[in-house]
Motif scaffolding. Structure first.
Motif, PDB file in Angstrom:
ATOM      1  N   HIS A 173     123.282  77.619  38.474  1.00 49.20           N
ATOM      2  CA  HIS A 173     123.803  78.202  39.718  1.00 49.20           C
ATOM      3  C   HIS A 173     122.836  77.964  40.881  1.00 49.20           C
ATOM      4  O   HIS A 173     123.233  77.537  41.961  1.00 49.20           O
ATOM      5  CB  HIS A 173     124.075  79.698  39.545  1.00 49.20           C
ATOM      6  N   GLU A 223     122.755  74.304  41.937  1.00 50.05           N
ATOM      7  CA  GLU A 223     123.909  73.920  42.749  1.00 50.05           C
ATOM      8  C   GLU A 223     123.758  74.426  44.186  1.00 50.05           C
ATOM      9  O   GLU A 223     124.109  73.737  45.144  1.00 50.05           O
ATOM     10  CB  GLU A 223     125.203  74.442  42.128  1.00 50.05           C
ATOM     11  N   ARG A 253     121.299  72.092  45.941  1.00 51.48           N
ATOM     12  CA  ARG A 253     121.959  70.809  46.262  1.00 51.48           C
ATOM     13  C   ARG A 253     122.910  70.958  47.452  1.00 51.48           C
ATOM     14  O   ARG A 253     122.964  70.088  48.322  1.00 51.48           O
ATOM     15  CB  ARG A 253     122.716  70.289  45.046  1.00 51.48           C
ATOM     16  N   SER A 254     123.654  72.045  47.481  1.00 57.56           N
ATOM     17  CA  SER A 254     124.596  72.286  48.572  1.00 57.56           C
ATOM     18  C   SER A 254     123.874  72.447  49.910  1.00 57.56           C
ATOM     19  O   SER A 254     124.281  71.871  50.927  1.00 57.56           O
ATOM     20  CB  SER A 254     125.428  73.530  48.261  1.00 57.56           C
TER      21      SER A 254
END
Length: 119
Positions: free
Chosen positions: A56, A59, A62-63
């Motif tokens: 989580h 991610e 990365r976002s």
């Protein structure tokens, strides 16, 4: 100037973890090394930031990184507030850019919400 900037980061009582654009940890201040000792501490330098984050969190990183790449005016994104184990702090990811706006990395910034009670 580098000597002064290094002294500021080294003296920070909150963890500072700096990553390059390949998500490799290139620097950890002494506070970060102590805070993340159970994940390897200083041995994390040179490794991927994703080696010490769950799926989580990875991610989310990365976002946010993708947003930094898309928007040269975006410099700081709130990620979460930690309120447990005696801590009360907000955590951000901050873009590191050259003067022209080129993204060269990012770092995790902790801001304590607890005021010091020293005399």
């Amino acid at each position: 100037m580098n000597e002064f900037l290094e002294a500021v980061v080294e003296a920070d009582d909150q963890p500072v973890v700096i990553c390059d654009t390949e998500h490799i940890i290139v620097y950890m201040n002494p506070t970060a090394i102590r805070r993340y000792e159970k994940w390897g501490g200083e041995k994390l330098i040179g490794r991927s930031i994703f080696d010490c984050h769950n799926a989580h969190s990875g991610e989310m990183i990365r976002s946010i990184f993708a947003r930094f790449q898309e928007d040269r005016d975006l410099h700081k994104v709130y990620t979460y507030t930690k309120k447990k184990d005696g801590e009360d702090r907000d955590v951000y990811i901050v873009a590191l850019r050259k003067k022209g706006g080129e993204l060269i990395g990012y770092y995790e910034k902790h801001e304590s919400r607890v005021h010091e009670a020293r005399k």
